[in-house]
Design an enzyme around this catalytic site. Structure first.
Site, mmCIF file in Angstrom:
data_model
loop_
_atom_site.group_PDB
_atom_site.id
_atom_site.type_symbol
_atom_site.label_atom_id
_atom_site.label_comp_id
_atom_site.label_asym_id
_atom_site.label_seq_id
_atom_site.Cartn_x
_atom_site.Cartn_y
_atom_site.Cartn_z
ATOM 1 N N ARG A 80 -10.789 -19.989 6.453
ATOM 2 C CA ARG A 80 -9.800 -19.989 7.539
ATOM 3 C C ARG A 80 -10.520 -20.111 9.113
ATOM 4 O O ARG A 80 -9.789 -20.818 9.994
ATOM 5 C CB ARG A 80 -8.971 -18.832 7.296
ATOM 6 C CG ARG A 80 -8.141 -18.876 5.803
ATOM 7 C CD ARG A 80 -7.382 -17.620 5.711
ATOM 8 N NE ARG A 80 -6.493 -17.701 4.799
ATOM 9 C CZ ARG A 80 -5.698 -16.661 4.339
ATOM 10 N NH1 ARG A 80 -5.856 -15.561 4.582
ATOM 11 N NH2 ARG A 80 -4.895 -17.083 3.536
ATOM 12 N N GLU A 84 -3.683 -2.595 5.576
ATOM 13 C CA GLU A 84 -4.174 -3.703 6.878
ATOM 14 C C GLU A 84 -4.430 -2.583 8.170
ATOM 15 O O GLU A 84 -5.220 -2.993 8.920
ATOM 16 C CB GLU A 84 -3.059 -4.541 7.079
ATOM 17 C CG GLU A 84 -3.533 -5.785 7.935
ATOM 18 C CD GLU A 84 -2.750 -6.799 8.289
ATOM 19 O OE1 GLU A 84 -1.584 -6.962 7.319
ATOM 20 O OE2 GLU A 84 -2.966 -7.389 9.137
ATOM 21 N N ALA A 112 0.991 -1.235 -0.202
ATOM 22 C CA ALA A 112 -0.073 0.056 -0.170
ATOM 23 C C ALA A 112 0.804 1.236 -0.112
ATOM 24 O O ALA A 112 0.775 2.187 -0.594
ATOM 25 C CB ALA A 112 -0.945 0.024 1.274
ATOM 26 N N GLY A 128 2.503 -14.414 0.450
ATOM 27 C CA GLY A 128 2.130 -15.498 -0.306
ATOM 28 C C GLY A 128 2.333 -15.158 -1.780
ATOM 29 O O GLY A 128 2.524 -16.188 -2.729
#
Lengths: 516, 516
Positions: free
Chosen positions: B346, B479, B66, B98
């Site tokens: 998840r 985030e 970001a 990832g």
């Protein structure tokens, strides 16, 4: 930016239509800019007044269970106390609550031979709370629950029913119910004591700002006296100095649609709320503004027992809790079938109802209905309806009639076996087959009920800032705090929480050194 | 207080032992006072400096996906930009992620004939997010996902694998995977462009304070230059003025044990974290200190694919994701039985593992293992172990051997039928019975992976205060913000989120009127 990407940007423009089309939903959260929230921000920080209009050792914000308990304890410890309440009537949300209080090792438990302990209550709280509870706070509530109950008995002289109630998620019956079946049974006694003790209770007094003086912490409040809820800015600006401390016992934010939608955008205006209209977020916002730590604000509890055909808490919930859930069934009208254990925890049941996408229907027969206090009133209001047959009930509530009748047959067969093979509902010794007319029906749709999240406190009810440090001059207790209940609060534990931490906050605030 | 209650207080004292005894758990949350949190509070507000040491139009905090995207867009729009990074190396958590990015309508999807749309991605996001997503933010990410991907292709020249990946919770395959199978594949290209564009990237520069100047909002930052992570207070106090705006792209707080335990007390130090050690909360805390609105901070994602025998993200997770979950089974060693759909989201999987109370064991045979990139490395490290028979595997991992063998037999029977009658796992065309030696095993225990919650922004990436108003001079992206993903983030959507909102923040910050 490369040429390919530039070309691509044309597609991006055409896709704007999607954003526009879905704008309704997006606008919903945007409400946050124009709703009940009307408080100051960092750019509008409160300043120390040149002159204080009034002074007290301890200022209590809010007049529910927690605020009144705090005021009484602070007074008892020798402090000069004032209670500020923004509404024209005292009692906050507590005065309309269900009147249940959980405690371990109580006289009624002893009388009924029920073994219980703070450890067991703590375990129940953590299980329901998905282990997201702050351990030291949950422990304190469990540990002090009996003290809190005994205080209402011995000091407040509250009248309770003669049996303990067994609420969902509690391992044993441990909840006392006030004689008047409402939190008013406790609040009115607290108010009586407040009057006897000569503690002033200033109504229509809205907290505009907590006033912070550097490392002295909170030294007073800026309020609007003569405030006319919910008129922003009504009333006269007044500064009240706290020689010792301010206690925030201002409650939860279930009624604050914009603020609750920031934390859980599903909870829009289509969901009714069981709280009084004053259960808004401005006090919490003010705490956050001065650096309080937010704890789990997105865990907001829905009551699965709400009747969508009446406003607020209403009375139909008693039919659901006392008649339908333990002794009847809750079905999806589309199929006539059950879809959840009617005695699962509140979150499980509320989520299950919402997932169906439409109002559920609660059903009980004469055997179930006999446990419902005030059924006549519900029937008179039309909240609950009465029928001679299940088929008539199905027609009236647009339930698949064959599905319902098969379901009831199946349910009765499970009851005969002593095991609910569909959803694992625990049957009671007093359970009987659903068979005896008349039959009773009520619509069910969850209502916003309690905000588990709030600001962080320690077990002394001191406010903790974003750095984990105690903020001097301020305490918080009750629904404005977070962590006690974790993800899911058990029924009747709110009262215990408020009384335990209200009393702790009051006693500790009174012990502060006077800055007068 | 009445006499009865006084008598009772003796019992209260004896019950203190319970509090003491359970003190270990209580102390855990108490960590909050002494952990990584070491930031200023309201009592320690940052003041305007007499002299600024440095000036830029736009100050970007953080150098992950970001932050770098924001810096590049701001520069492109004509602003003078500086990037501040507290760590000695750039890239934040993005450089070890990832390497997957979700996008709709991509060239690879077209090539493979996969129909997709922003609407479908939005729906997937809301379903996984339990509809707790802020609609306008989730929509923006879905809508701009293709632009973000094309920007990495056309402008950054990122190399991707030739096929889109189908990750859990996505309706269709839509995730590109970088050639290097890591976020580094994107971050390194961003860093290259940053260098080409002459944007200074000041490492070892720790944000101490956002500096607010009344209604001008955020006008600059106080930082520690030459900071040696994680040494509190190291480095030299430096004031940098932002002529236009500060962009907070400082990431999540998964590595901040005290702060994450305030939001979810279960997430203590016994849970490892996939993030880099710099993923701490001080930037979020600083935003809250200046009046940002917290959004859903207690929704913290655990990766169910973590191997507890290696530190951090490790490499074993690839065995879990590519071999064990789709083509093998995950069992409880106590019984040898499965306990969850290995391809559920998840949260479902991580919660199920934690509920067993001990490490799970992941199993795959030769057929499953052939999909695992880098298996040799895992075997060499001992993360994954190889056996000739299931019984040998069971002995080595202390699994109930008979239970495991029965489970595998049952699983294979379901596979033959084409339906997992136990947990509803979707089988694939390439699925084969678990039968072909060698067999592979790995321990599984969730690791803290992503913090969905954060501060509230609007779809322009502007920071919203507690009153729902835009705070002038500051943007946030990635985030550190909350609401995009709601309760549960889908795999590969973090990259899209960071790039979409990073670019929006950069472009909008550059458009601000200069206060220079």
């Amino acid at each position: 930016m490369g040429d390919k990407a530039k070309d691509h940007s044309k597609n991006a423009t055409s896709r704007r239509s999607f954003l526009k089309q879905a704008g309704g939903a997006a606008a919903a959260v945007g409400l946050a800019t124009s709703g009940l929230l009307s408080k100051a921000t960092s750019a509008d920080a409160a300043e120390l007044p040149k002159k204080w209009d009034q002074t007290a050792d301890v200022i209590v914000i809010g007049s529910g269970f927690a605020g009144l308990a705090a005021a009484l304890e602070a007074k008892k410890a020798g402090a000069n106390v004032v209670i500020l309440e923004k509404m024209p009537v005292p009692g906050g949300n507590s005065i309309i609550n269900g009147g249940l209080i959980a405690a371990t090792g109580s006289p009624l438990q002893a009388k009924e031979g029920i073994k219980d302990s703070p450890e067991l209550m703590y375990k129940d709280m953590l299980k329901a709370g998905l282990h997201m509870n702050h351990p030291e706070l949950a422990m304190m509530v469990a540990d002090q629950s009996l003290d809190a109950l005994m205080w209402t008995l011995d000091y407040l002289n509250v009248d309770y029913k003669g049996r303990v109630t067994h609420l969902g998620g509690h391992s044993v019956p441990r909840s006392y119910l006030t004689d008047v079946r409402s939190g008013a049974g406790i609040v009115r006694q607290e108010l009586k004591k407040v009057k006897e003790e000569g503690i002033p209770l200033q109504k229509r007094t809205y907290l505009e700002h907590l006033i912070v003086d550097g490392s002295n912490g909170v030294v007073g409040v800026e309020v609007l006296s003569g405030y006319a809820f919910p008129k922003a800015g009504s009333g006269k600006k007044t500064f009240i100095k706290a020689n010792k401390a301010v206690i925030m016992a201002n409650g939860g934010f279930s009624y604050d649609i914009p603020f609750r939608m920031i934390q859980d955008p599903r909870l829009d205006k289509t969901l009714d709320c069981t709280n009084h209209p004053g259960a808004t977020a401005e006090g919490l916002v003010e705490l956050l503004r001065i650096g309080a730590t937010p704890v789990q604000p997105s865990w907001i509890q829905l009551g699965p027992w709400g009747c969508p055909q009446e406003k607020g808490m209403g009375i139909g919930y008693i039919f659901a809790i006392s008649g339908c859930f333990p002794f009847g069934v809750m079905v999806d009208p589309k199929t006539g079938k059950r879809f959840v254990n009617e005695l699962a925890d509140r979150k499980v049941r509320a989520d299950a109802i919402i997932k169906t996408g439409h109002w559920a229907v609660g059903v009980a027969d004469q055997n179930g209905a006999k446990y419902v206090d005030g059924l006549d009133k519900m029937l008179a209001r039309g909240t609950v309806k009465q029928f001679n047959t299940l088929d008539e009930l199905a027609q009236a509530f647009k339930v698949d009639s064959a599905g319902l009748q098969e379901q009831v047959k199946r349910y009765n067969a499970f009851l005969a076996k002593g095991k609910d093979e569909e959803f694992g509902k625990p049957f009671r010794a007093s359970s009987q087959p659903i068979a005896k007319p008349p039959f009773y029906g009520m619509y069910l749709w969850p209502k916003v009920h309690h905000t588990m999240g709030g600001v962080q406190i320690n077990s002394k009810a001191q406010l903790l800032d974003l750095n984990g440090m105690v903020v001097p001059g301020i305490y918080a207790a009750g629904e404005v705090t977070g962590g006690v209940h974790g993800a899911v609060r058990l029924g009747s534990n709110a009262t215990t929480d408020c009384l335990v931490f209200g009393r702790i906050a009051g006693a500790n605030a009174a012990k502060e050194k006077s800055r007068g």
